[in-house]
Design an enzyme around this catalytic site. Structure first.
Site, PDB file in Angstrom:
ATOM      1  N   CYS A 113      38.593  39.308  47.395  1.00  0.00           N
ATOM      2  CA  CYS A 113      38.399  40.851  47.457  1.00  0.00           C
ATOM      3  C   CYS A 113      37.037  41.070  47.772  1.00  0.00           C
ATOM      4  O   CYS A 113      36.666  41.759  48.828  1.00  0.00           O
ATOM      5  CB  CYS A 113      38.856  41.269  46.272  1.00  0.00           C
ATOM      6  SG  CYS A 113      37.968  40.651  44.675  1.00  0.00           S
ATOM      7  N   ASN A 152      40.090  46.463  45.267  1.00  0.00           N
ATOM      8  CA  ASN A 152      39.749  45.122  45.260  1.00  0.00           C
ATOM      9  C   ASN A 152      41.389  44.515  44.892  1.00  0.00           C
ATOM     10  O   ASN A 152      41.793  43.434  45.627  1.00  0.00           O
ATOM     11  CB  ASN A 152      39.217  44.407  43.896  1.00  0.00           C
ATOM     12  CG  ASN A 152      39.492  44.960  42.672  1.00  0.00           C
ATOM     13  OD1 ASN A 152      39.467  46.185  42.698  1.00  0.00           O
ATOM     14  ND2 ASN A 152      39.900  44.209  41.683  1.00  0.00           N
ATOM     15  N   SER A 166      52.624  38.870  35.941  1.00  0.00           N
ATOM     16  CA  SER A 166      52.043  39.537  34.784  1.00  0.00           C
ATOM     17  C   SER A 166      50.778  40.022  34.948  1.00  0.00           C
ATOM     18  O   SER A 166      50.240  40.818  34.267  1.00  0.00           O
ATOM     19  CB  SER A 166      52.634  38.743  33.607  1.00  0.00           C
ATOM     20  OG  SER A 166      51.546  37.668  33.571  1.00  0.00           O
ATOM     21  N   GLY A 167      50.173  39.144  35.904  1.00  0.00           N
ATOM     22  CA  GLY A 167      48.583  39.677  36.430  1.00  0.00           C
ATOM     23  C   GLY A 167      48.521  40.817  37.053  1.00  0.00           C
ATOM     24  O   GLY A 167      49.474  41.468  37.538  1.00  0.00           O
ATOM     25  N   TYR A 168      47.167  41.083  37.327  1.00  0.00           N
ATOM     26  CA  TYR A 168      46.776  42.541  37.985  1.00  0.00           C
ATOM     27  C   TYR A 168      47.347  42.371  39.833  1.00  0.00           C
ATOM     28  O   TYR A 168      47.738  43.093  40.328  1.00  0.00           O
ATOM     29  CB  TYR A 168      45.514  42.932  37.941  1.00  0.00           C
ATOM     30  CG  TYR A 168      45.198  43.280  36.630  1.00  0.00           C
ATOM     31  CD1 TYR A 168      46.296  43.858  35.830  1.00  0.00           C
ATOM     32  CD2 TYR A 168      43.997  43.340  35.947  1.00  0.00           C
ATOM     33  CE1 TYR A 168      46.046  44.259  34.758  1.00  0.00           C
ATOM     34  CE2 TYR A 168      43.636  43.722  34.826  1.00  0.00           C
ATOM     35  CZ  TYR A 168      44.525  44.305  33.826  1.00  0.00           C
ATOM     36  OH  TYR A 168      44.289  44.798  32.774  1.00  0.00           O
ATOM     37  N   ALA A 169      47.112  41.173  40.180  1.00  0.00           N
ATOM     38  CA  ALA A 169      47.313  40.922  41.557  1.00  0.00           C
ATOM     39  C   ALA A 169      48.990  40.913  41.773  1.00  0.00           C
ATOM     40  O   ALA A 169      49.485  41.628  42.753  1.00  0.00           O
ATOM     41  CB  ALA A 169      46.723  39.579  41.865  1.00  0.00           C
TER      42      ALA A 169
END
EC number: 1.2.1.103
Lengths: 351, 351, 351, 351
Positions: free
Chosen positions: C154, C318, C17-20
């Site tokens: 990143c 990133n 559910s995170g961006y990564a």
């Protein structure tokens, strides 16, 4: 000379359709001792200044006139492209007692350096000695009574104010200093270009001057001591503002507390410098977002105790503390007025 | 005609230094059935296209050529200013079998309306009947085998796709429909101007066409029924994207669920239309931020049961679903290729 | 192992559910050899992944499940907070043959350094030797066949890729290197906080890590030679992207052309590195605005011949080249697939 | 009562860590007749207000205190969440002569309407009649001497000021009026949330209240006549500011010139309303970018002569003219001070 509201000097702004001139106009309209009577613009002559500077709607009914129509004024503010004011200097000298130049024409003392940096011989090298570099934090005493004020460059100002105390006190090691400036788009002026085209610029982080920035010469002239100074300038999505980080080096044993002391010693009485270094919260260091429209230079720092690296930071509004604001501040000093007059705006939060 | 990867049509893009042409180029370079062989630009002839479209570095070694050097190609994409393509139509007809025009030249069927909207007599009125309006959701069947595709305008597309189902099904009351479009800066093209100057535009919310928007004519031509349609266009700080809200009116008793059914009935099989109406979370309605680079048109709505007002919303990337993307989609249909070919990018989150 | 499209590995994303994790999911859904079968999220278990990653509407019908429900998969992607994956390593080892960790848990080879940097003893120090640092430009050969991939950080990636060629070739003088990173807000993750609150962050330029950045250790581990490396990180108004400038020093007589040669020598065959240094136009150096969604690392430089200072620049997204993209690239290498598979997106212009 | 600088009222701000309270504090610190002696915040009690409002560094040494520590003051400004001030009204009445409420608690005259809109019975319905709706343009005479001022909502203010003259003069046809507000992120307050998380919000254009906006009730209460008013609110990437377009209808033969006359008739003497409608240039209509920090409401319009549609536009800074600024303006009127006192900031250009 006194601080009475009744005294008002007349002001003419030459080249008032650009951002620097417009900002001086905004500040001057709110200044109790200044009365703007003329604003020139070759391109917009005949139109109300509020057509070009719409924030001034309802604040002034002045119209632009041509430079050829310039009449006498107590203070003449020159907001022309570089190398323009110097070429017509005698004309301006004949029209006003006090001249304030917002361009780079009279900043450098050395005409050789001027030629090297700006690529042309200086048109009036014999006059350079008459001008005071308009950085009140360094030249306050010389500014008293001054009638020739050469305003400091915006990036130079942010670099100088971050470094000045530690160099003045002889603290920094004689190692390379790297200063990186993050600059808003207004610094490039009011003329549209491909690089300022919104779709190209809006999200961009663009290194526009990795080496060879002209303000290096100003900063080296003004900062005490001999040391290698290197500037890199990067454009950001902001409109106003500069955030500078200067990477410098202190001796073994020099502490965070010592940096504090140095800044306090040199800047204690400065009305527009705030040391910003807070241990918690989100506003721990200087941030130009808080400074739009203000004359503050916020300064912060952090040390890497292991390596002796100190990161000095400064934030300004390039058009105020970087241009028109320190021009007003310098004029206030020159005239013996309260130094903060007309520069009271606190800035917005959130912004 | 088949979907074999081995088949490739040659493509020439005329006027490829602008944003519409550049976007077609980007999509065509990733399209298995297209091979771009020529890109023209009078201003940039001789330079690599990646100088102007730096996202294509490493993707193509093409250089711009002059229009006078245009050679034959299977598909000629015309990305010229309005009223340019129509004037040289016969030249382009002689160079390629399929013509795709990204300008407004061949969108309106009625030459009188063209003259009224664009202020000039149409240069080739007898040809207007040959062109298919490049909106696949309305003209899919006509597009099959088409060799003249006039791509729909970007704001028109967002208005049409929001309103089409409810008008086709005869649901809306014959009251005034107000459509307000929030438009990114890329819609004004690649030429710098005062209004696109970053310091002037970056934070601006600017009503640039409160009344009299030219796309009104397109939308009225394409949408079923007779009703008054009013457009207002506002520029936003975004670079890409249009968010349109269309305020319309449904009869008493017509419910939220009925709107759902209408959209589903008409758009069920559409590969690039998503109905976005979510009860919770932060992404409840269409948002152009999620669509940069994609060919989606996201559509949402909300009803005010008390008044019969329904707010229809649509979001697109003006350069993709609003220009180059639906050009590709139309071409895919025309050629009998899989409709989504070359348009697979899902969009970014966060963005 | 082959490049046949028919082969598909199953993928489970842990902490999706995170961006990564969301970015890995987006890329994996478009990858012909990967089939995502599970995505876990403790907070969002039971809801469709497209509720959290709305760009994936219509692209997947997957729902989040709890980590406790994790089943076997060919590839397990760990997108958990630092120090989470290492603690449950044996559990993940039992569920999948290939593990890819997007956190910092397995990047550092030296457990002492890990403890110093991350403040805790490493939970599985004996396993550190099994993991390959996921930087394909440095570790391509080791990645072939790898089943434990620790993705590079990143900011570290942008620093490493800018400096690697000149250090590998032994060109740089052993002087302090200053790397300044301008970082988008997505790098801080998907959890709201005071510092990410839009009114506080939107216009802000905020130095958030002037000294002591954790990625210093990674960069020093990966870069050849011994030299002092100093990192400063500044947040910008962008959502994605890092622009890094690294200030380094070359010997007398070393020229601009020599830097070109060095980069070309080391990076000639790299599919995702582009040297960006153009003499004219507005896109002269790397700019993250052009890289959103792409796996490119654009690299540029400029020399100050007078001082031997060289300003190296790198730009990445990133979340792609800085996280999920080089994870995919590494996996492609590990599996013997075409290295660019699933990473074809060219990026947008304008953007 | 007089305008002497020597007179100063003490001010307590209750709930001063939010944006509305912070903005009142900023303005009050620069107001010659106000002396802020207390600022409460439950969360930040004990810390300097400049920790939360960093623009006020060097401007005040006040610290937050708890509400339980509130002492008497001449003016008590209530900047609490909705339904908080009304519940503790008697407590505040006992502490100060003049109460200014920035929430919605005392805006609606009709307790039934309050319940319908805010979902709870009003805690002090018998007091509603004592409060003056803080819109100086409509209630200037009632505000003279007032000690209970209920500040108008920000979106409501922009809608009311755009429509008031044409409705007061009975010009508009009794057709549906559609008002669309583009709103900055500060309007949602200082508390972080998923929707205000920078990566989610930065590029977003998000319809957040297509129908059912609470300010509809305020606007209908204040605007003369009976007509259907419909509001739609959309969030934009700006931090401050509201741009409202109101779509309304005038009779046949009513001209552009007539709208000018109507606005001039009603607003001629208003110090903070500027009619912005310029035939050329880029600043032809109201734009919130020019109003950050100012108390102006800029108003413009354009007519579609063919259809009788008139597009009315208004722009404000939601935190100033939409909240704290018109609170100050109302207080100035109530106290008999010069109406513009403390509200002199002209706004920035560029911004």
């Amino acid at each position: 000379m006194s601080g009475q509201t009744s005294e008002q000097l007349t002001v003419a702004i030459v080249g008032g359709s650009g951002y620097a001139g417009g900002e001086f106009l905004r500040l001057a309209l709110g200044h109790p001792h200044l009365k703007v009577t003329q604003v020139t613009s070759e391109r917009s002559a005949g139109t109300p200044v509020s057509m070009v500077h719409p924030n001034l709607r309802g604040r002034t009914t002045l119209k632009f006139r041509k430079l050829a129509e310039l009449e006498e004024a107590d203070v003449i503010v020159l907001a022309l492209p570089h190398n323009s004011a110097a070429k017509r200097l005698s004309e301006f000298e004949s029209k006003g007692r006090t001249l304030i130049d917002l361009s780079a024409d009279f900043r450098l003392k050395d005409p050789e350096m001027y030629k090297k940096v700006y690529g042309e011989a200086h048109p009036a090298p014999e006059k350079l000695g008459e001008w005071i570099y308009g950085n009140p934090e360094i030249h306050r005493e010389e500014l008293v009574g001054a009638t020739r004020i050469a305003c400091a460059g915006c990036f130079a100002t942010s670099v100088i104010l971050a470094l000045y105390p530690l160099l003045k006190l002889g603290v920094l090691l004689p190692k390379d200093i790297i200063a990186t400036g993050l600059v808003g788009s207004s610094a490039a002026g009011a003329s549209p270009s491909e690089s300022s085209h919104h779709p190209e610029r809006a999200g961009s982080l663009r290194v526009y001057k990795p080496v060879g920035h002209r303000h290096t010469a100003e900063a080296q002239q003004e900062l005490p001591g001999h040391f290698p100074l290197h500037l890199t300038a990067i454009s950001t999505p902001r409109v106003r503002g500069i955030l500078t980080t200067a990477q410098a080096w202190v001796p073994d044993g020099y502490s965070d507390r010592d940096v504090w002391s140095a800044y306090r010693e040199v800047y204690a009485a400065e009305p527009f410098i705030r040391i910003v270094k807070v241990a918690r919260g989100i506003h721990r260091y200087p941030d130009p977002a808080l400074l739009d429209g203000t004359n503050y230079c916020d300064i912060g720092f952090e040390m890497d105790q292991d390596t002796g690296r100190v990161v000095l930071m400064s934030a300004i509004d390039n058009l105020v503390k970087g241009t028109a604001g320190h021009a007003i501040q310098s004029l206030n000093i020159a005239q013996g007025w309260e130094e903060t007059t007309g520069l009271e705006f606190a800035g917005l939060h959130p912004a």
